[in-house]
Design a protein around this motif. Structure first.
Motif, PDB file in Angstrom:
ATOM      1  N   GLN A 247      16.354 -19.110  19.674  1.00 31.82           N
ATOM      2  CA  GLN A 247      15.507 -18.470  18.686  1.00 31.82           C
ATOM      3  C   GLN A 247      14.083 -18.353  19.226  1.00 31.82           C
ATOM      4  OE1 GLN A 247      17.197 -21.397  17.934  1.00 31.82           O
ATOM      5  NE2 GLN A 247      18.121 -21.254  15.883  1.00 31.82           N
ATOM      6  N   ALA A 300       8.622 -16.032   7.463  1.00 28.72           N
ATOM      7  CA  ALA A 300       9.874 -16.421   8.089  1.00 28.72           C
ATOM      8  C   ALA A 300      10.123 -17.907   7.880  1.00 28.72           C
ATOM      9  CB  ALA A 300       9.859 -16.095   9.583  1.00 28.72           C
ATOM     10  N   ASP A 323      14.846 -17.268  11.307  1.00 26.70           N
ATOM     11  CA  ASP A 323      15.313 -15.933  10.963  1.00 26.70           C
ATOM     12  C   ASP A 323      14.234 -14.927  11.314  1.00 26.70           C
ATOM     13  OD1 ASP A 323      13.357 -16.334   9.101  1.00 26.70           O
ATOM     14  OD2 ASP A 323      14.655 -16.159   7.337  1.00 26.70           O
ATOM     15  N   SER A 324      14.554 -13.655  11.196  1.00 30.13           N
ATOM     16  CA  SER A 324      13.581 -12.608  11.491  1.00 30.13           C
ATOM     17  C   SER A 324      12.538 -12.564  10.382  1.00 30.13           C
ATOM     18  CB  SER A 324      14.271 -11.248  11.594  1.00 30.13           C
ATOM     19  OG  SER A 324      15.211 -11.258  12.654  1.00 30.13           O
ATOM     20  N   ARG A 326      10.338 -11.511   7.405  1.00 30.97           N
ATOM     21  CA  ARG A 326      10.562 -10.567   6.315  1.00 30.97           C
ATOM     22  C   ARG A 326       9.292  -9.762   6.109  1.00 30.97           C
ATOM     23  NH1 ARG A 326      12.584 -15.446   4.611  1.00 30.97           N
ATOM     24  NH2 ARG A 326      10.791 -15.895   3.283  1.00 30.97           N
TER      25      ARG A 326
END
Length: 602
Positions: A247, A300, A323-324, A326
């Motif tokens: 990640q 994120a 996560d990507s 937002r």
């Protein structure tokens, strides 16, 4: 290059020399045509001008850089500028000077602003040529100062570049050909400065670019070797974190940000400022913590680990994004409204998406909109934008602080009306305002500050309007970097290339903003006007805002900073004398100046 480059022969074979002079003439004619026709001129590439040179020319034309001799900004004492870069470059330039011998090739080192902080040239005639071109220590060779050149343009393009004589924007540099390369901070890839080789155009060698690039890498190698123990510890922590992580990983300290390949897209001044201000004030203890982090590209989920013992200015944080990010506009929009959307989202009416939705909903249902908020919070901008989006045309503005409200809004002929400063209305005037709103057959919006309005105004607003309250800027401080970017993007050519460093953005985030959005806009526009196309640091901010950068420091650190400033003042700015008065070494003083962000003029 161990000997003097071979000049282009003028006598044995006049053909090549004539071609060179003809190419130079065509290049200069292309520049003159661009100057005459302005930025709307057609591309000049058909004249043989390289794309990178034309891009630079157009930036210079947009910034209205003079093309002839003019007063170029000059700094008398360059030895205090970028001391680490100076120390890393000096031995490399010494060795190169020995290798070049009597070759008529000059060496230049500039800081990230394009100011020449070191020049090496030994031949007297060459020195006269360079001095006549202002190519000397202390002169500002940024693009916005002297135009296209092998230092400032290299800094702007962030890549090696050879600039031939006629390709220089300013005619002062016409006799010279320069090969330059950028110099980056190890690991963080922050631009520290540029290095360039220069000689007379008729003595230029195609090897100059390769030589300049090699010298730049040697200087960067010296910078790596100069890293302190705490910086090495930080890098070690980063390498351990990225060894098993796919990640995005970002590591931030107060002055540094770097990431792995997946995390590099997030390593920007805006993200660094947001992350540092949030994490350093979060009170996180040792260990890993799952939390939502704010990036320039959105919010994120992340695992955040505090890394201790990496330096005197505080902790470091290792951020693993789970996560990507937002999109910030989507992230703040209520789910019910998101579900009804399709296609491209409408433009924001306010920096906060949920405020935009409230404005759009009120106007969309034909309600009388009252935009409430403190002075400078953008009430008029929001009200005007909401009505303009609904009707397709700008509304009529009636400022009740300067004019009376008409008895009938229909008589104005407007398709929509904004009543500005309703809180200034009183008595008979307020009754007229109420009547006009009740009888209105066109969309109406009010701007009001209910905190300062009397009870009569509050009663009218409560009875007739749907109120949307705009927050003060300190209440949405995480939006400051994004707002700065939007304001800069709307500035005139030249000014819109201005950049804000992370430390400057941190100070802006922490500032109290008594004037709200209006104060932010005025501050950004003023800085961009004074330093168009430059990098704005903490030292460039208004003095009252520079102190915001120190918020959160302890009493001992604050006292130490005050002592340094006092010593510098008593020594008339002489850092050697100030260091002696403080009982510390000159190198230690340099480190403290950077650590406490004390401007050079203190």
């Amino acid at each position: 290059m161990a000997s003097e480059p071979t000049p282009i022969p003028d006598t044995a074979d006049p053909g090549p020399a004539r071609r060179v002079r003809s190419d130079q003439a065509r290049t200069r004619q292309a520049l003159e045509r661009l100057l005459d026709q302005g930025l709307l001129a057609t591309p000049v590439a058909q004249s043989g001008v390289r794309d990178v040179i034309e891009r630079s020319w157009r930036r210079c034309v947009g910034a209205e850089v003079p093309i002839g001799r003019h007063d170029i900004p000059y700094v008398a004492d360059v030895h205090d500028i970028a001391p680490r870069l100076h120390a890393a470059a000096a031995p490399v330039l010494d060795r190169l000077g020995d290798d070049l011998g009597d070759a008529r090739v000059a060496m230049f080192l500039s800081d990230d602003q394009g100011r020449i902080i070191m020049r090496r040239a030994g031949e007297s005639q060459q020195l006269r040529t360079l001095d006549d071109s202002c190519a000397a220590e202390g002169f500002d060779f940024s693009e916005t100062s002297i135009g296209t050149n092998g230092l400032g343009t290299v800094a702007r393009e962030r890549r090696p570049l050879l600039v031939h004589g006629s390709e220089h924007y300013n005619e002062l540099l016409g006799p010279l050909t320069c090969a330059g390369t950028p110099i980056f901070e190890p690991f963080t890839q922050q631009l520290l400065g540029t290095f360039a080789l220069a000689c007379r155009t008729d003595q230029a060698s195609p090897l100059m670019t390769a030589m300049a690039t090699d010298v730049g890498r040697q200087i960067e190698g010296n910078l790596t070797a100069m890293l302190g123990a705490h910086e090495r510890m930080l890098i070690q922590a980063f390498l351990l974190a990225t060894r098993s992580e796919r990640q995005p990983v970002i590591v931030v300290t107060e002055n540094t940000a770097f990431g792995n390949t997946a995390g590099l897209v997030h390593v920007t001044p805006e993200t660094h400022a947001l992350l540092w201000c949030d994490l350093v004030e979060s009170g996180l203890r040792a260990g890993r913590h799952r939390r939502v982090v704010q990036l320039a590209s959105g919010r994120a989920d992340a695992l955040v680990e505090r890394v201790e013992g990496v330096g005197p200015t505080g902790p470091a944080f290792c951020v693993r994004l789970l996560d990507s990010p937002r999109n910030p506009e989507r992230d703040r929009t209520p789910p019910s409204r998101r579900a009804r959307r399709s296609g491209t989202a409408p433009a924001l009416l306010h920096p906060l998406a949920d405020i935009s939705e409230q404005l759009r909903t009120a106007v969309g249902f034909g309600e009388v909109l009252a935009v409430d908020g403190p002075a400078g919070s953008g009430k008029l901008t929001a009200a005007t934008a909401a009505l303009a989006e609904r009707t397709g045309s700008p509304p009529l503005l009636i400022d009740l602080a300067r004019a009376e409200c008409p008895k009938s809004l229909a008589e104005t002929g407007a398709i929509a009306v904004v009543l500005h400063h309703v809180h200034d209305a009183s008595g008979e005037h307020l009754r007229r305002v109420r009547t006009a709103i009740e009888d209105a057959s066109v969309p109406v919006a009010l701007t009001v500050d209910l905190d300062t309005a009397h009870d009569g105004v509050a009663a009218v607003v409560a009875a007739l309007c749907t109120t949307v309250r705009l927050p003060s800027l300190p209440a949405m401080s995480a939006e400051v970097p994004r707002l700065v970017t939007r304001i800069v993007a709307g500035l005139p050519p030249g000014q819109r290339d201005t950049r804000f460093t992370s430390d400057a953005l941190q100070a802006l985030i922490r500032w109290s903003w008594p004037g709200n959005l209006a104060e932010l806009r005025r501050t950004v526009e003023q800085l961009a006007r004074r330093r168009p196309g430059r990098s704005i640091g903490t030292a460039d901010l208004p003095p009252r805002m520079q102190q915001a950068a120190l918020r959160g420091r302890g009493m001992i650190e604050t006292a130490e900073r005050d002592a340094i400033i006092t010593a510098l003042h008593r020594a008339g700015g002489n850092r050697t004398k100030a260091a002696a008065a403080l009982g510390i070494g000159r190198t230690t003083l340099y480190r403290k100046l950077q650590e406490y962000r004390i401007p050079s003029g203190s």
